[in-house]
Write an enzyme that holds these catalytic residues in place. Structure first.
Site, PDB file in Angstrom:
ATOM      1  N   ASP A  46       0.881  -1.155   0.000  1.00 47.99           N
ATOM      2  CA  ASP A  46       0.000   0.000   0.000  1.00 47.99           C
ATOM      3  C   ASP A  46       0.935   1.227   0.000  1.00 47.99           C
ATOM      4  O   ASP A  46       2.118   1.098   0.331  1.00 47.99           O
ATOM      5  CB  ASP A  46      -0.847  -0.058   1.280  1.00 47.99           C
ATOM      6  CG  ASP A  46      -1.665   1.181   1.483  1.00 47.99           C
ATOM      7  OD1 ASP A  46      -2.433   1.526   0.576  1.00 47.99           O
ATOM      8  OD2 ASP A  46      -1.538   1.809   2.547  1.00 47.99           O
ATOM      9  N   LEU A  47       0.426   2.388  -0.388  1.00 51.20           N
ATOM     10  CA  LEU A  47       1.316   3.560  -0.463  1.00 51.20           C
ATOM     11  C   LEU A  47       1.187   4.457   0.777  1.00 51.20           C
ATOM     12  O   LEU A  47       2.090   4.505   1.620  1.00 51.20           O
ATOM     13  CB  LEU A  47       1.003   4.354  -1.741  1.00 51.20           C
ATOM     14  CG  LEU A  47       1.855   5.592  -2.000  1.00 51.20           C
ATOM     15  CD1 LEU A  47       3.330   5.249  -2.146  1.00 51.20           C
ATOM     16  CD2 LEU A  47       1.361   6.323  -3.255  1.00 51.20           C
ATOM     17  N   ASP A  48       0.031   5.109   0.893  1.00 45.72           N
ATOM     18  CA  ASP A  48      -0.173   6.041   2.006  1.00 45.72           C
ATOM     19  C   ASP A  48      -0.200   5.291   3.335  1.00 45.72           C
ATOM     20  O   ASP A  48      -1.039   4.419   3.542  1.00 45.72           O
ATOM     21  CB  ASP A  48      -1.501   6.787   1.779  1.00 45.72           C
ATOM     22  CG  ASP A  48      -1.894   7.648   2.960  1.00 45.72           C
ATOM     23  OD1 ASP A  48      -0.994   8.142   3.661  1.00 45.72           O
ATOM     24  OD2 ASP A  48      -3.099   7.825   3.192  1.00 45.72           O
ATOM     25  N   THR A  67       1.367  10.312   3.437  1.00 47.25           N
ATOM     26  CA  THR A  67       0.580  11.340   2.764  1.00 47.25           C
ATOM     27  C   THR A  67      -0.729  11.610   3.511  1.00 47.25           C
ATOM     28  O   THR A  67      -1.432  12.560   3.181  1.00 47.25           O
ATOM     29  CB  THR A  67       0.306  10.953   1.291  1.00 47.25           C
ATOM     30  OG1 THR A  67       0.194   9.529   1.214  1.00 47.25           O
ATOM     31  CG2 THR A  67       1.433  11.395   0.392  1.00 47.25           C
ATOM     32  N   LYS A 125      -8.622   6.705   6.051  1.00 50.86           N
ATOM     33  CA  LYS A 125      -7.423   5.990   5.591  1.00 50.86           C
ATOM     34  C   LYS A 125      -7.792   4.793   4.713  1.00 50.86           C
ATOM     35  O   LYS A 125      -8.597   3.955   5.115  1.00 50.86           O
ATOM     36  CB  LYS A 125      -6.585   5.538   6.784  1.00 50.86           C
ATOM     37  CG  LYS A 125      -5.861   6.708   7.423  1.00 50.86           C
ATOM     38  CD  LYS A 125      -4.842   6.274   8.440  1.00 50.86           C
ATOM     39  CE  LYS A 125      -4.105   7.490   8.983  1.00 50.86           C
ATOM     40  NZ  LYS A 125      -3.278   7.173  10.124  1.00 50.86           N
ATOM     41  N   SER A 176      -2.423   0.631  -4.375  1.00 48.80           N
ATOM     42  CA  SER A 176      -2.920   1.818  -3.669  1.00 48.80           C
ATOM     43  C   SER A 176      -4.281   2.264  -4.201  1.00 48.80           C
ATOM     44  O   SER A 176      -4.560   2.120  -5.388  1.00 48.80           O
ATOM     45  CB  SER A 176      -1.907   2.957  -3.848  1.00 48.80           C
ATOM     46  OG  SER A 176      -2.459   4.189  -3.440  1.00 48.80           O
ATOM     47  N   ALA A 177      -5.096   2.833  -3.316  1.00 47.75           N
ATOM     48  CA  ALA A 177      -6.402   3.373  -3.722  1.00 47.75           C
ATOM     49  C   ALA A 177      -6.253   4.749  -4.367  1.00 47.75           C
ATOM     50  O   ALA A 177      -7.192   5.263  -4.974  1.00 47.75           O
ATOM     51  CB  ALA A 177      -7.304   3.483  -2.501  1.00 47.75           C
ATOM     52  N   LYS A 220     -11.108  -0.935  -1.829  1.00 44.45           N
ATOM     53  CA  LYS A 220     -10.837  -1.801  -0.701  1.00 44.45           C
ATOM     54  C   LYS A 220     -12.035  -1.686   0.263  1.00 44.45           C
ATOM     55  O   LYS A 220     -12.537  -0.577   0.409  1.00 44.45           O
ATOM     56  CB  LYS A 220      -9.549  -1.353   0.033  1.00 44.45           C
ATOM     57  CG  LYS A 220      -8.286  -1.395  -0.838  1.00 44.45           C
ATOM     58  CD  LYS A 220      -7.131  -0.662  -0.154  1.00 44.45           C
ATOM     59  CE  LYS A 220      -5.886  -0.628  -1.046  1.00 44.45           C
ATOM     60  NZ  LYS A 220      -4.761   0.126  -0.489  1.00 44.45           N
ATOM     61  N   GLU A 267      -0.091  -3.330   4.642  1.00 46.20           N
ATOM     62  CA  GLU A 267      -1.234  -2.402   4.676  1.00 46.20           C
ATOM     63  C   GLU A 267      -1.371  -1.693   6.027  1.00 46.20           C
ATOM     64  O   GLU A 267      -1.134  -2.297   7.060  1.00 46.20           O
ATOM     65  CB  GLU A 267      -2.534  -3.186   4.454  1.00 46.20           C
ATOM     66  CG  GLU A 267      -3.208  -2.971   3.126  1.00 46.20           C
ATOM     67  CD  GLU A 267      -3.749  -1.567   2.875  1.00 46.20           C
ATOM     68  OE1 GLU A 267      -3.825  -0.756   3.799  1.00 46.20           O
ATOM     69  OE2 GLU A 267      -4.099  -1.297   1.726  1.00 46.20           O
ATOM     70  N   ASP A 268      -1.796  -0.428   5.992  1.00 44.08           N
ATOM     71  CA  ASP A 268      -1.986   0.312   7.251  1.00 44.08           C
ATOM     72  C   ASP A 268      -3.454   0.570   7.572  1.00 44.08           C
ATOM     73  O   ASP A 268      -3.753   1.091   8.641  1.00 44.08           O
ATOM     74  CB  ASP A 268      -1.267   1.666   7.197  1.00 44.08           C
ATOM     75  CG  ASP A 268      -1.990   2.649   6.301  1.00 44.08           C
ATOM     76  OD1 ASP A 268      -2.312   2.271   5.155  1.00 44.08           O
ATOM     77  OD2 ASP A 268      -2.264   3.781   6.737  1.00 44.08           O
TER      78      ASP A 268
HETATM   79  P1  B16 Z   1      -6.668  10.098  -3.894  1.00 48.82           P
HETATM   80  P2  B16 Z   1      -3.579   4.159  -0.049  1.00 48.82           P
HETATM   81  C1  B16 Z   1      -5.453   6.099  -0.086  1.00 48.82           C
HETATM   82  O1  B16 Z   1      -4.143   5.663  -0.357  1.00 48.82           O
HETATM   83  C2  B16 Z   1      -5.472   6.978   1.153  1.00 48.82           C
HETATM   84  O2  B16 Z   1      -5.130   6.220   2.307  1.00 48.82           O
HETATM   85  C3  B16 Z   1      -6.858   7.554   1.348  1.00 48.82           C
HETATM   86  O3  B16 Z   1      -6.870   8.400   2.475  1.00 48.82           O
HETATM   87  C4  B16 Z   1      -7.261   8.333   0.080  1.00 48.82           C
HETATM   88  O4  B16 Z   1      -8.567   8.865   0.201  1.00 48.82           O
HETATM   89  C5  B16 Z   1      -7.188   7.366  -1.121  1.00 48.82           C
HETATM   90  O5  B16 Z   1      -5.872   6.851  -1.222  1.00 48.82           O
HETATM   91  C6  B16 Z   1      -7.542   8.052  -2.424  1.00 48.82           C
HETATM   92  O6  B16 Z   1      -6.570   9.022  -2.709  1.00 48.82           O
HETATM   93  O7  B16 Z   1      -7.644  11.143  -3.491  1.00 48.82           O
HETATM   94  O8  B16 Z   1      -5.243  10.596  -4.014  1.00 48.82           O
HETATM   95  O9  B16 Z   1      -7.106   9.342  -5.144  1.00 48.82           O
HETATM   96  O10 B16 Z   1      -3.485   4.045   1.448  1.00 48.82           O
HETATM   97  O11 B16 Z   1      -4.550   3.156  -0.664  1.00 48.82           O
HETATM   98  O12 B16 Z   1      -2.223   4.162  -0.711  1.00 48.82           O
HETATM   99 MG    MG Z   2      -2.782   3.191   3.319  1.00 48.61          MG
END
Ligand code: B16
Ligand code: MG
Length: 215
Positions: free
Chosen positions: A10-12, A18, A46, A115-116, A146, A170-171
């Protein structure tokens, strides 16, 4: 479990933090709409997609809008958010990440991003991480959020490795569920109280190395 052939990250919250920028941008939107948005509220966002995050935020503020208005708010928030990303540097990669990536590369273990975020490509570019990944699956490539396993299954497919030979880091609770739903081993990054469904929980990737990967 048997031999591990791939790690999906996962990224964030796992590779970079972020979440603090998401928080500042969502808080600015909430304040503009006349209500407060706390760090505790931010926990609920998150791993959640952008539009679902907005719906949670509006629920917290007790406000409702048309789909068109919501799209405009989501875009506004994203513009503020990407202004923070513009300033990101490789120094913002979380502790232990690069060491662990180097070990994986040396051992021939494949790496994917799951990542989402629709901004994942840009974040990887700003932090100089793109080259590490054999496959990048982000919010521009998925149709189901997810805890649906789609993001991680697409990662395994892209790597041509069976889900049972993948480990996900994953966090977020929804992300842990997505990994388990994909039939993958999941290492939660953060608090065991929140990530209880993971097969193992560690505080950060500083606590991970190749030897510990032998689950
Ligand atoms: P965006 P991850 C997620 O990243 C974030 O944890 C979540 O807070 C955010 O709303 C989502 O990405 C969408 O991000 O607005 O940049 O498309 O944890 O899946 O890497
Ligand atoms: Mg995350």
């Amino acid at each position: 479990m048997g031999t591990i052939k791939a790690c999906i990250f996962d990224l964030d919250g796992v590779v970079v933090d972020t979440a603090k920028y998401h928080y500042l941008a969502w808080k600015r939107l909430a304040n503009e709409l006349g209500f407060d948005f706390t760090h505790q509220d931010n926990e609920r966002l998150k791993g959640v997609s952008r539009i679902d995050s907005l719906n949670i935020l509006l629920e917290i503020g007790g406000q409702s809008f048309t789909p068109e208005e919501k799209l405009a708010f989501a875009e506004k928030k994203n513009n503020w958010y990407t202004q923070y990303i513009d300033k990101m540097t490789p120094d913002e990669v979380l502790p232990g990440v690069l060491d662990f990536f180097e070990q994986l590369k040396a051992a021939g273990i494949k790496m994917a991003l799951g990542s989402a975020s629709k901004n994942a490509g840009y974040i990887l570019q700003k932090t100089n991480l793109t080259h590490w990944f054999d496959v990048i699956v982000d919010g521009t490539k998925t149709s189901k959020a997810k805890p649906d396993p789609e993001v991680f299954l697409l990662g395994a497919k892209g790597l041509n490795i069976s889900p049972s030979e993948c480990v996900v880091f994953e966090d977020a609770e929804a992300g842990v569920e997505a990994a388990i739903n994909a039939g993958m081993f999941c290492v939660g990054i953060g608090s065991p109280a929140i990530l209880g469904k993971a097969n193992r929980v560690i505080p950060d990737l500083f606590e991970m190395n190749l030897k510990k990967l032998d689950f």
